[in-house]
Design a protein around this motif. Structure first.
Motif: not given
Length: 371
Positions: A92-121
């Motif tokens: 949450v504090a490192l991985g998700a924040n790094a993706i959120l701060q990027s300018d890559d909307e495709v990566a956000k849509a691809d990576l964040l949902p599974s991080i939000a569910s806790g499925e992906t570490l």
């Protein structure tokens, strides 16, 4: 300006504290310290399926709850109080924040949902052999080969590096600092768990030797995103340190009330009173610093760049002092393996060095305010 938490945020605190008391007592913490993974998968699933904590600060459009740094501050404070063992900080504090701060909307849509569910570490790999947390210390390289990327170099002190499903690697490309994501089962990569002072927070060394990776955002344009991510992680760590320091104060006061020496509680002696009073002052001041930084982060204003290093520096020292004085007040028993005081002391010392020590952040603060 109101720094009081809202009714909903206080309810969140109560829920997280109940969960921590039930699922993360010190007996559980000690058990997880001895495992290689360092966390209980069943507890992790409950934390996400019932409380939804990994989704808390991820925008709703990416499968999150859409809250922010203030709510995360509440959660991290309670986790720090309980010495929670789990990949929450790294994901949450490192991985998700790094993706959120990027300018890559495709990566956000691809990576964040599974991080939000806790499925992906997910975790973030920055530091290298010199132990520096600033971007000038980055020597790991990423090279474009046709339409793909490969990474060469070594990262150290990667939090939860041995259990992460995806690793966000900070590397240097021809155009500057970039972020890339590497799968945990990628070839040409060696992950080695390392022993640290704080066994409640697992770390690893990762070696890349032509390891395939996926670029996140624009090549060479990730410096600002990484710096902001580190500040956000510093604020989260400050909240965690506040929780740990508060618990140390509680332990010291409770023991001072119950320990009888010379026919009276040791808390009645002036020396012990002074120690407890000094720690109380440090804890309350640390709360103010951490909460102020969290407010600035939530407002995304110019004060954030100043309050983040201030909070990290002050809360680091406050936690270490609280943990050290807790051991002193407990006397001989506080030094033993059987007592929990040493667990907080080790977490306090390790956290003090994480993302740079107090002197480093005071220097950053001085530079930002023009001293």
């Amino acid at each position: 300006m109101n720094f009081a938490f809202s009714e909903e945020q206080e309810e969140l605190r109560k829920s997280v504290r109940r969960f921590m008391e039930d699922k993360s007592p010190t007996s559980s913490v000690r058990a997880q310290m001895e495992t290689q993974e360092g966390y209980d998968r069943e507890v992790w699933d409950i934390l996400n399926n019932q409380l939804g904590l990994c989704s808390l600060a991820i925008p709703e459009e990416f499968g999150g709850a859409g809250f922010g740094p203030l709510e995360l501050t509440v959660v991290f404070e309670e986790m720090g109080r309980a010495l929670f063992c789990g990949p929450y900080f790294s994901s949450v504090a490192l991985g998700a924040n790094a993706i959120l701060q990027s300018d890559d909307e495709v990566a956000k849509a691809d990576l964040l949902p599974s991080i939000a569910s806790g499925e992906t570490l997910v975790t973030l790999a920055i530091t290298e052999g010199d132990g520096r947390w600033d971007l000038d210390g980055i020597s790991t390289t990423a090279t474009a080969i046709d339409s793909s990327w490969v990474i060469n170099g070594e990262k150290r002190y990667v939090i939860d590096g041995s259990i992460a499903d995806k690793i966000i690697v900070v590397a240097r490309t021809t155009d500057g600092i970039s972020m890339l994501v590497v799968e945990s089962d990628a070839p040409n990569m060696t992950i080695t768990p390392i022993v640290t002072l704080d066994s409640t927070r697992k770390m690893a060394t990762i070696e890349f030797n032509g390891t395939p990776a996926r670029l996140i955002g624009t090549q060479g344009a990730s410096a600002r995103a990484i710096e902001t991510t580190l500040d956000l992680a510093g604020v989260a760590l400050a909240a965690e340190q506040v929780g740990g320091a508060s618990r140390c104060l509680e332990m010291a006061v409770d023991y001072a009330k119950s320990r009888i020496q010379f026919g009276r509680p040791i808390g009645s002696f002036q020396a012990i009173k002074h120690k407890c009073a000094d720690v109380l002052l440090e804890v309350e001041s640390a709360k103010s610093a951490a909460y102020y930084a969290a407010w600035a982060a939530s407002e995304q204003n110019e004060e954030f760049e100043i309050s983040a290093p201030l909070a990290k520096a002050f809360c680091s020292d406050a936690y270490f002092k609280a943990a050290a004085e807790n051991i002193q007040i407990h006397g001989g028993i506080g030094f033993t393996w059987e007592h929990d005081a040493h667990l907080y002391f080790k977490r306090a010392k390790a956290s003090q060095l994480l993302f740079g020590d107090s002197s480093y952040h005071r220097e950053r603060l001085a530079q930002k305010i023009g001293l």
